[in-house]
Motif scaffolding. Structure first.
Motif, PDB file in Angstrom:
ATOM      1  N   ARG A  58      64.391  37.794   3.545  1.00  0.00           N
ATOM      2  CA  ARG A  58      64.798  39.202   3.420  1.00  0.00           C
ATOM      3  C   ARG A  58      63.600  40.137   3.530  1.00  0.00           C
ATOM      4  N   ILE A  59      62.536  39.834   2.807  1.00  0.00           N
ATOM      5  CA  ILE A  59      61.325  40.666   2.844  1.00  0.00           C
ATOM      6  C   ILE A  59      60.668  40.557   4.214  1.00  0.00           C
ATOM      7  N   LEU A  60      60.610  39.353   4.767  1.00  0.00           N
ATOM      8  CA  LEU A  60      60.005  39.155   6.085  1.00  0.00           C
ATOM      9  C   LEU A  60      60.721  39.985   7.134  1.00  0.00           C
ATOM     10  N   SER A  61      62.028  39.981   7.103  1.00  0.00           N
ATOM     11  CA  SER A  61      62.813  40.747   8.062  1.00  0.00           C
ATOM     12  C   SER A  61      62.480  42.241   7.975  1.00  0.00           C
ATOM     13  N   LYS A  62      62.393  42.749   6.770  1.00  0.00           N
ATOM     14  CA  LYS A  62      62.074  44.167   6.551  1.00  0.00           C
ATOM     15  C   LYS A  62      60.665  44.499   7.070  1.00  0.00           C
ATOM     16  N   GLU A  63      59.706  43.661   6.725  1.00  0.00           N
ATOM     17  CA  GLU A  63      58.316  43.910   7.137  1.00  0.00           C
ATOM     18  C   GLU A  63      58.163  43.831   8.660  1.00  0.00           C
ATOM     19  N   LEU A  64      58.784  42.838   9.284  1.00  0.00           N
ATOM     20  CA  LEU A  64      58.710  42.699  10.738  1.00  0.00           C
ATOM     21  C   LEU A  64      59.368  43.882  11.437  1.00  0.00           C
ATOM     22  N   GLN A  65      60.469  44.350  10.889  1.00  0.00           N
ATOM     23  CA  GLN A  65      61.155  45.505  11.473  1.00  0.00           C
ATOM     24  C   GLN A  65      60.255  46.741  11.433  1.00  0.00           C
ATOM     25  N   GLU A  66      59.567  46.943  10.317  1.00  0.00           N
ATOM     26  CA  GLU A  66      58.660  48.095  10.215  1.00  0.00           C
ATOM     27  C   GLU A  66      57.491  47.968  11.184  1.00  0.00           C
ATOM     28  N   LEU A  67      56.961  46.773  11.337  1.00  0.00           N
ATOM     29  CA  LEU A  67      55.870  46.568  12.297  1.00  0.00           C
ATOM     30  C   LEU A  67      56.343  46.809  13.726  1.00  0.00           C
ATOM     31  N   GLU A  68      57.576  46.406  14.012  1.00  0.00           N
ATOM     32  CA  GLU A  68      58.138  46.630  15.348  1.00  0.00           C
ATOM     33  C   GLU A  68      58.347  48.121  15.604  1.00  0.00           C
ATOM     34  N   ILE A  69      58.869  48.834  14.621  1.00  0.00           N
ATOM     35  CA  ILE A  69      59.095  50.285  14.755  1.00  0.00           C
ATOM     36  C   ILE A  69      57.779  51.000  15.056  1.00  0.00           C
ATOM     37  N   ASN A  70      56.687  50.526  14.460  1.00  0.00           N
ATOM     38  CA  ASN A  70      55.378  51.155  14.662  1.00  0.00           C
ATOM     39  C   ASN A  70      54.638  50.630  15.884  1.00  0.00           C
ATOM     40  N   GLY A  71      55.297  49.808  16.686  1.00  0.00           N
ATOM     41  CA  GLY A  71      54.714  49.368  17.947  1.00  0.00           C
ATOM     42  C   GLY A  71      53.651  48.296  17.822  1.00  0.00           C
ATOM     43  N   LEU A  72      53.632  47.572  16.689  1.00  0.00           N
ATOM     44  CA  LEU A  72      52.595  46.574  16.482  1.00  0.00           C
ATOM     45  C   LEU A  72      53.020  45.160  16.859  1.00  0.00           C
ATOM     46  N   ILE A  73      54.327  44.905  16.903  1.00  0.00           N
ATOM     47  CA  ILE A  73      54.808  43.589  17.319  1.00  0.00           C
ATOM     48  C   ILE A  73      56.003  43.736  18.253  1.00  0.00           C
ATOM     49  N   ASN A  74      56.208  42.704  19.045  1.00  0.00           N
ATOM     50  CA  ASN A  74      57.396  42.600  19.890  1.00  0.00           C
ATOM     51  C   ASN A  74      58.296  41.520  19.323  1.00  0.00           C
ATOM     52  N   ARG A  75      59.586  41.772  19.385  1.00  0.00           N
ATOM     53  CA  ARG A  75      60.597  40.826  18.915  1.00  0.00           C
ATOM     54  C   ARG A  75      61.390  40.354  20.126  1.00  0.00           C
ATOM     55  N   ARG A  76      61.578  39.034  20.239  1.00  0.00           N
ATOM     56  CA  ARG A  76      62.333  38.501  21.363  1.00  0.00           C
ATOM     57  C   ARG A  76      63.357  37.497  20.837  1.00  0.00           C
ATOM     58  N   VAL A  77      64.620  37.765  21.163  1.00  0.00           N
ATOM     59  CA  VAL A  77      65.696  36.847  20.796  1.00  0.00           C
ATOM     60  C   VAL A  77      65.781  35.791  21.887  1.00  0.00           C
ATOM     61  N   CYS A  78      65.625  34.529  21.503  1.00  0.00           N
ATOM     62  CA  CYS A  78      65.636  33.419  22.458  1.00  0.00           C
ATOM     63  C   CYS A  78      67.064  32.937  22.673  1.00  0.00           C
ATOM     64  N   ASP A  79      67.346  32.570  23.905  1.00  0.00           N
ATOM     65  CA  ASP A  79      68.681  32.081  24.260  1.00  0.00           C
ATOM     66  C   ASP A  79      68.772  30.592  23.926  1.00  0.00           C
ATOM     67  N   THR A  80      68.831  30.300  22.635  1.00  0.00           N
ATOM     68  CA  THR A  80      68.915  28.921  22.169  1.00  0.00           C
ATOM     69  C   THR A  80      70.094  28.796  21.210  1.00  0.00           C
ATOM     70  N   LYS A  81      70.435  27.570  20.912  1.00  0.00           N
ATOM     71  CA  LYS A  81      71.475  27.329  19.912  1.00  0.00           C
ATOM     72  C   LYS A  81      70.881  26.439  18.833  1.00  0.00           C
ATOM     73  N   PRO A  82      70.798  26.857  17.618  1.00  0.00           N
ATOM     74  CA  PRO A  82      71.102  28.203  17.152  1.00  0.00           C
ATOM     75  C   PRO A  82      70.094  29.210  17.698  1.00  0.00           C
ATOM     76  N   ILE A  83      70.462  30.470  17.655  1.00  0.00           N
ATOM     77  CA  ILE A  83      69.600  31.542  18.161  1.00  0.00           C
ATOM     78  C   ILE A  83      68.317  31.580  17.339  1.00  0.00           C
ATOM     79  N   THR A  84      67.188  31.678  18.042  1.00  0.00           N
ATOM     80  CA  THR A  84      65.901  31.837  17.371  1.00  0.00           C
ATOM     81  C   THR A  84      65.274  33.148  17.818  1.00  0.00           C
ATOM     82  N   VAL A  85      64.397  33.654  16.975  1.00  0.00           N
ATOM     83  CA  VAL A  85      63.717  34.918  17.268  1.00  0.00           C
ATOM     84  C   VAL A  85      62.221  34.677  17.205  1.00  0.00           C
TER      85      VAL A  85
END
Length: 122
Positions: A58-85
């Motif tokens: 939960r905390i990791l998700s929040k922190e990563l989202q804030e870093l993404e909003i500020n342009g510091l990281i890229n998030r990529r959803v992988c086309d796998t089963k189960p889905i990985t990010v």
């Protein structure tokens, strides 16, 4: 002339305070710089990051989202089963490398100072 110098120094100080606040707004807190440091090794999956640094999802998700909003990281959803990010640093985030290196060096220095000043033999 002396008054002008004082006014200029006050403006410089206010500018510096604003800059420090802006920096802390983006990378402050317990996890953000640690997350950036971990990602300097390259792309990592969400669960891999969570396990590596011992942060709840939960905390990791929040922190990563804030870093993404500020342009510091890229998030990529992988086309796998189960889905990985996957997460990776942006080029912009690499501008923080000097800050992270300086903080690492200071942390090592500080730990040595504290450990050496603690005398447990008394």
């Amino acid at each position: 002339m002396k008054k002008e110098k004082i006014v200029k120094e006050e403006q410089t100080c206010k500018h510096a305070l604003t800059s420090i606040r802006d920096t802390l707004d983006v990378v402050g807190g317990k996890w953000k710089l640690i997350l950036l440091f971990v990602l300097f090794d390259g792309k990592k999956k969400f669960n891999q990051i969570s396990k590596e640094i011992g942060i709840s999802p939960r905390i990791l998700s929040k922190e990563l989202q804030e870093l993404e909003i500020n342009g510091l990281i890229n998030r990529r959803v992988c086309d796998t089963k189960p889905i990985t990010v996957e997460y990776e640093l942006t080029e912009y985030s690499k501008t923080l490398s000097e800050l992270i290196t300086a903080m690492c060096k200071w942390g090592e220095f500080h730990r040595q100072k504290i450990v050496s000043s603690t005398d447990l033999s008394v």
